[in-house]
Design a protein around this motif. Structure first.
Motif, PDB file in Angstrom:
ATOM      1  N   THR A  36       0.836  -1.207   0.000  1.00  0.00           N
ATOM      2  CA  THR A  36       0.000   0.000   0.000  1.00  0.00           C
ATOM      3  C   THR A  36       0.866   1.250   0.000  1.00  0.00           C
ATOM      4  OG1 THR A  36      -1.757  -1.159   1.183  1.00  0.00           O
ATOM      5  CG2 THR A  36      -1.798   1.245   1.251  1.00  0.00           C
ATOM      6  N   ARG A  37       1.934   1.263   0.819  1.00  0.00           N
ATOM      7  CA  ARG A  37       2.807   2.435   0.895  1.00  0.00           C
ATOM      8  C   ARG A  37       3.536   2.667  -0.418  1.00  0.00           C
ATOM      9  NH1 ARG A  37       3.728   0.236   6.007  1.00  0.00           N
ATOM     10  NH2 ARG A  37       5.715  -0.692   5.390  1.00  0.00           N
ATOM     11  N   LEU A  38       3.932   1.573  -1.089  1.00  0.00           N
ATOM     12  CA  LEU A  38       4.661   1.711  -2.347  1.00  0.00           C
ATOM     13  C   LEU A  38       3.738   1.779  -3.564  1.00  0.00           C
ATOM     14  CD1 LEU A  38       7.597  -0.815  -1.755  1.00  0.00           C
ATOM     15  CD2 LEU A  38       7.607   1.670  -1.467  1.00  0.00           C
ATOM     16  N   ARG A  39       2.416   1.730  -3.290  1.00  0.00           N
ATOM     17  CA  ARG A  39       1.413   1.771  -4.368  1.00  0.00           C
ATOM     18  C   ARG A  39       1.583   0.612  -5.345  1.00  0.00           C
ATOM     19  NH1 ARG A  39       1.108   8.308  -5.731  1.00  0.00           N
ATOM     20  NH2 ARG A  39       0.607   8.944  -3.604  1.00  0.00           N
ATOM     21  N   LEU A  40       1.870  -0.560  -4.761  1.00  0.00           N
ATOM     22  CA  LEU A  40       1.982  -1.747  -5.595  1.00  0.00           C
ATOM     23  C   LEU A  40       0.639  -2.447  -5.775  1.00  0.00           C
ATOM     24  CD1 LEU A  40       5.242  -3.492  -4.324  1.00  0.00           C
ATOM     25  CD2 LEU A  40       4.904  -2.284  -6.473  1.00  0.00           C
ATOM     26  N   ARG A  41      -0.290  -2.208  -4.845  1.00  0.00           N
ATOM     27  CA  ARG A  41      -1.555  -2.916  -4.929  1.00  0.00           C
ATOM     28  C   ARG A  41      -2.330  -2.462  -6.153  1.00  0.00           C
ATOM     29  NH1 ARG A  41      -3.825  -6.132  -1.676  1.00  0.00           N
ATOM     30  NH2 ARG A  41      -2.726  -5.483   0.190  1.00  0.00           N
ATOM     31  N   ALA A  42      -2.925  -3.407  -6.853  1.00  0.00           N
ATOM     32  CA  ALA A  42      -3.641  -3.099  -8.078  1.00  0.00           C
ATOM     33  C   ALA A  42      -4.873  -2.258  -7.784  1.00  0.00           C
ATOM     34  CB  ALA A  42      -4.046  -4.398  -8.776  1.00  0.00           C
ATOM     35  N   ALA A  43      -5.201  -1.347  -8.711  1.00  0.00           N
ATOM     36  CA  ALA A  43      -6.413  -0.551  -8.578  1.00  0.00           C
ATOM     37  C   ALA A  43      -7.646  -1.441  -8.656  1.00  0.00           C
ATOM     38  CB  ALA A  43      -6.454   0.513  -9.676  1.00  0.00           C
ATOM     39  N   THR A  44      -7.606  -2.456  -9.513  1.00  0.00           N
ATOM     40  CA  THR A  44      -8.647  -3.469  -9.609  1.00  0.00           C
ATOM     41  C   THR A  44      -7.957  -4.820  -9.719  1.00  0.00           C
ATOM     42  OG1 THR A  44      -8.761  -3.489 -12.020  1.00  0.00           O
ATOM     43  CG2 THR A  44     -10.110  -1.837 -10.869  1.00  0.00           C
ATOM     44  N   PRO A  45      -8.649  -5.927  -9.400  1.00  0.00           N
ATOM     45  CA  PRO A  45      -8.006  -7.234  -9.542  1.00  0.00           C
ATOM     46  C   PRO A  45      -7.526  -7.531 -10.955  1.00  0.00           C
ATOM     47  CG  PRO A  45      -9.986  -7.412  -8.207  1.00  0.00           C
ATOM     48  CD  PRO A  45      -9.973  -6.004  -8.782  1.00  0.00           C
ATOM     49  N   VAL A  46      -8.171  -6.925 -11.970  1.00  0.00           N
ATOM     50  CA  VAL A  46      -7.787  -7.202 -13.355  1.00  0.00           C
ATOM     51  C   VAL A  46      -6.458  -6.551 -13.699  1.00  0.00           C
ATOM     52  CG1 VAL A  46      -8.454  -6.906 -15.778  1.00  0.00           C
ATOM     53  CG2 VAL A  46     -10.185  -7.479 -14.063  1.00  0.00           C
ATOM     54  N   SER A  47      -6.225  -5.328 -13.173  1.00  0.00           N
ATOM     55  CA  SER A  47      -4.966  -4.642 -13.455  1.00  0.00           C
ATOM     56  C   SER A  47      -3.849  -5.242 -12.617  1.00  0.00           C
ATOM     57  CB  SER A  47      -5.103  -3.144 -13.170  1.00  0.00           C
ATOM     58  OG  SER A  47      -5.391  -2.920 -11.807  1.00  0.00           O
ATOM     59  N   LEU A  48      -2.598  -5.077 -13.086  1.00  0.00           N
ATOM     60  CA  LEU A  48      -1.450  -5.656 -12.390  1.00  0.00           C
ATOM     61  C   LEU A  48      -0.258  -4.728 -12.567  1.00  0.00           C
ATOM     62  CD1 LEU A  48      -0.861  -8.316 -10.826  1.00  0.00           C
ATOM     63  CD2 LEU A  48       0.143  -9.190 -12.924  1.00  0.00           C
ATOM     64  N   PRO A  49       0.173  -4.045 -11.482  1.00  0.00           N
ATOM     65  CA  PRO A  49       1.334  -3.155 -11.580  1.00  0.00           C
ATOM     66  C   PRO A  49       2.566  -3.916 -12.078  1.00  0.00           C
ATOM     67  CG  PRO A  49       0.181  -2.831  -9.509  1.00  0.00           C
ATOM     68  CD  PRO A  49      -0.418  -4.048 -10.136  1.00  0.00           C
ATOM     69  N   LEU A  50       3.483  -3.185 -12.723  1.00  0.00           N
ATOM     70  CA  LEU A  50       4.643  -3.802 -13.350  1.00  0.00           C
ATOM     71  C   LEU A  50       5.465  -4.666 -12.387  1.00  0.00           C
ATOM     72  CD1 LEU A  50       6.414  -4.192 -15.828  1.00  0.00           C
ATOM     73  CD2 LEU A  50       7.616  -2.064 -15.213  1.00  0.00           C
ATOM     74  N   PRO A  51       5.771  -4.199 -11.159  1.00  0.00           N
ATOM     75  CA  PRO A  51       6.569  -5.060 -10.274  1.00  0.00           C
ATOM     76  C   PRO A  51       5.901  -6.405  -9.995  1.00  0.00           C
ATOM     77  CG  PRO A  51       6.513  -2.816  -9.436  1.00  0.00           C
ATOM     78  CD  PRO A  51       5.514  -2.878 -10.542  1.00  0.00           C
TER      79      PRO A  51
END
Length: 260
Positions: free
Chosen positions: A127-142
């Motif tokens: 959460t602090r690094l903003r790694l959590r996806a905005a939605t389950p379908v999206s997936l941040p690069l890391p």
């Protein structure tokens, strides 16, 4: 009679492995040692195990229809990554000396188990690094990179690949454990299917052992999701992590002290 006893052992181990795969992501905690117990060498046992565990994906999908409803857009993205990773992992295994293989695997399993045990702390960090996806379908690069690497590992060895995938998906989205677990089963299974196809063509698979183990895995994986719906999340996650550490310790001891 000589052939019946190993087949019965592998079928029973397959049922337990199928349950472990869908509940914990630790099928190989049961199936890989069972194959070694029948006298197969480590590389042959590993490729045979990967081929047999193909059936856990089919069983898991059949038993998780409720949890997978609406998840297919997300799964398409995940499976593209894990299929690519599974192919790379299979290629690595086919070019890895057996001695190096036996020494590398325990460390990877231990890492996956520790990640799962630290999930609560990783949730806050994500959460602090903003790694959590905005939605389950999206997936941040890391996290996309992490899914790809888990796919590589799943194709290379597979034991605790489910633990690693469950850990990554748990960080990626906040949702009930049965849903994350069902998504994990399919995503990790895609890497397994890719590697299994490669091994079936190029590697020394013991087909009699693979069939006996695979039939048991199919039964266990089909019934496993029903148990996940009824088990509490935190104790289950801790039990999975501790089992992973136990498997890592066992495989490390076997690799370093093969005669004991």
């Amino acid at each position: 009679m000589d052939a019946i006893l190993p087949a019965a052992l592998l079928f029973g181990a397959g049922v337990a492995a199928g349950l472990a795969a869908t509940i914990a992501g630790l099928a190989s905690l049961v199936s890989y040692p069972a194959l070694l117990a029948t006298g197969l060498p480590p590389i042959t046992a590993n490729v045979t195990n990967t081929v047999a565990l193909f059936s856990t994906t089919a069983g898991a999908v059949a038993g998780s229809r409720a949890e997978l409803r609406g998840q297919w857009p997300r799964l398409r993205r995940l499976c593209v990554l894990t299929v690519a990773g599974g192919g790379l992992g299979a290629a690595l295994l086919l070019n890895t000396p057996p001695e190096a293989f036996e020494l590398i695997v325990p460390w990877l399993i231990a890492l996956g188990a520790l990640v799962l045990l630290a999930r609560d702390h990783l949730d806050g960090l994500a959460t602090r690094l903003r790694l959590r996806a905005a939605t389950p379908v999206s997936l941040p690069l890391p996290l996309a990179v992490a899914v790809l690497l888990v796919g590589v590992y799943g194709g290379y060895f597979g034991a605790a690949a489910g633990i690693m995938m469950l850990a990554v998906l748990s960080v990626a989205a906040s949702e009930p454990l049965p849903v994350t677990n069902a998504v994990k089963n399919v995503a990790a299974g895609a890497a397994n299917v890719t590697a299994a196809t490669t091994y079936a063509i190029l590697a020394p698979v013991d087909w009699a052992a693979a069939i006996a183990l695979g039939l048991g895995c199919l039964l266990g994986a089909w019934t496993g999701p029903a148990l996940v719906r009824r088990l509490p999340e935190r104790p289950l996650r801790i039990a999975i992590g501790l089992a992973g550490l136990a498997l890592a310790a066992h495989l490390f001891h076997t690799a370093v002290f093969p005669g004991n």
